[in-house]
Motif scaffolding. Structure first.
Motif, PDB file in Angstrom:
ATOM      1  N   ASN A 187      40.592  41.732  52.795  1.00  9.21           N
ATOM      2  CA  ASN A 187      40.721  42.558  51.589  1.00  9.21           C
ATOM      3  C   ASN A 187      41.947  42.221  50.751  1.00  9.21           C
ATOM      4  O   ASN A 187      41.896  42.279  49.526  1.00  9.21           O
ATOM      5  CB  ASN A 187      40.719  44.041  51.956  1.00  9.21           C
ATOM      6  CG  ASN A 187      39.352  44.505  52.404  1.00  9.21           C
ATOM      7  OD1 ASN A 187      38.340  43.915  52.055  1.00  9.21           O
ATOM      8  ND2 ASN A 187      39.331  45.567  53.186  1.00  9.21           N
ATOM      9  N   ALA A 188      43.040  41.873  51.382  1.00  3.72           N
ATOM     10  CA  ALA A 188      44.255  41.557  50.620  1.00  3.72           C
ATOM     11  C   ALA A 188      44.040  40.303  49.774  1.00  3.72           C
ATOM     12  O   ALA A 188      44.392  40.281  48.586  1.00  3.72           O
ATOM     13  CB  ALA A 188      45.437  41.374  51.566  1.00  3.72           C
TER      14      ALA A 188
ATOM     15  N   ILE B 203      40.719  39.009  42.718  1.00  6.25           N
ATOM     16  CA  ILE B 203      40.091  39.849  41.690  1.00  6.25           C
ATOM     17  C   ILE B 203      41.122  40.259  40.645  1.00  6.25           C
ATOM     18  O   ILE B 203      40.830  40.285  39.447  1.00  6.25           O
ATOM     19  CB  ILE B 203      39.407  41.075  42.330  1.00  6.25           C
ATOM     20  CG1 ILE B 203      38.185  40.607  43.120  1.00  6.25           C
ATOM     21  CG2 ILE B 203      39.010  42.101  41.278  1.00  6.25           C
ATOM     22  CD1 ILE B 203      37.534  41.679  43.938  1.00  6.25           C
ATOM     23  N   THR B 204      42.334  40.552  41.070  1.00  7.74           N
ATOM     24  CA  THR B 204      43.392  40.917  40.126  1.00  7.74           C
ATOM     25  C   THR B 204      43.701  39.753  39.194  1.00  7.74           C
ATOM     26  O   THR B 204      43.857  39.945  37.986  1.00  7.74           O
ATOM     27  CB  THR B 204      44.656  41.345  40.880  1.00  7.74           C
ATOM     28  OG1 THR B 204      44.334  42.455  41.719  1.00  7.74           O
ATOM     29  CG2 THR B 204      45.768  41.744  39.937  1.00  7.74           C
TER      30      THR B 204
ATOM     31  N   ARG C  15      41.487  41.108  46.987  1.00 13.95           N
ATOM     32  CA  ARG C  15      42.098  41.935  45.941  1.00 13.95           C
ATOM     33  C   ARG C  15      42.990  41.092  45.019  1.00 13.95           C
ATOM     34  O   ARG C  15      42.977  41.250  43.801  1.00 13.95           O
ATOM     35  CB  ARG C  15      42.905  43.067  46.568  1.00 13.95           C
ATOM     36  CG  ARG C  15      43.431  44.075  45.568  1.00 13.95           C
ATOM     37  CD  ARG C  15      44.190  45.188  46.271  1.00 13.95           C
ATOM     38  NE  ARG C  15      43.632  45.453  47.588  1.00 13.95           N
ATOM     39  CZ  ARG C  15      42.882  46.504  47.899  1.00 13.95           C
ATOM     40  NH1 ARG C  15      42.624  47.401  47.011  1.00 13.95           N
ATOM     41  NH2 ARG C  15      42.410  46.677  49.107  1.00 13.95           N
ATOM     42  N   THR C  16      43.746  40.164  45.602  1.00  7.94           N
ATOM     43  CA  THR C  16      44.601  39.280  44.804  1.00  7.94           C
ATOM     44  C   THR C  16      43.767  38.421  43.864  1.00  7.94           C
ATOM     45  O   THR C  16      44.090  38.276  42.680  1.00  7.94           O
ATOM     46  CB  THR C  16      45.451  38.382  45.728  1.00  7.94           C
ATOM     47  OG1 THR C  16      46.235  39.220  46.572  1.00  7.94           O
ATOM     48  CG2 THR C  16      46.345  37.458  44.932  1.00  7.94           C
TER      49      THR C  16
END
Length: 160
Positions: A124-125, A131-132, A128-129
């Motif tokens: 997930n980390a 996608i950001t 998330r990076t």
């Protein structure tokens, strides 16, 4: 109440209980007909056979990039970059591959299964990076539509 009412009610309760226990017994033996997981047909297979077929069907697509699109902007993600893995056992279980007291699962045995998404895990980390970073290219502040009347003339501001 008359005695025959008690017998009728008892018979009805026993019949419903027998159907319910029978449904539980049938659930989990094989997946319902017309069942697919991630577009892989696993209809009427035992859970073990469905897991094998699903693993083979997903293996061919595991290395393919995942394409994310927003309007004209396309971005590709490689599943291996995020430890993206399909949980085969959970995917088969959610499609009806385990015993259940849930009436909806019992009904699927009679009516057929449907298409189920795979159950997956990912880092997930890292996801998330990524996608950001991608959202920085496509993120636009929201602008609410409005109508104003400067100097008595209407001026329309369209939404974005």
């Amino acid at each position: 109440m008359k005695p025959w009412h008690y017998w009728s009610l008892s018979g009805l309760v026993i019949a419903v209980a027998a159907l319910y226990v029978g449904g539980w017994d049938l659930s989990g033996r094989s997946l319902p007909r017309d069942t697919t997981i991630a577009n892989v047909d696993v209809s009427s297979m035992t859970p073990a056979a469905a897991a094998k077929v699903l693993a083979e069907g997903i293996e061919t697509r595991a290395a393919a990039p995942i394409v994310v699109q927003h309007k004209e902007t396309k971005t590709e993600f490689l599943p291996t970059s995020f430890n993206f893995e399909v949980d085969i056992a959970q995917s088969v279980a959610q499609a009806g591959g385990e015993r259940s007291w849930y009436p909806k699962a019992m009904w699927r045995i009679v009516a057929g299964g449907g298409d189920f998404p795979p159950v997956f895990t990912a880092d997930n980390a890292e996801l998330r990076t990524a996608i950001t970073e991608m959202s920085a290219d496509v993120d636009v502040p929201v602008l609410e539509p409005s109508i104003t009347f400067p100097k008595g003339q209407p001026e329309v501001q369209a939404a974005r």
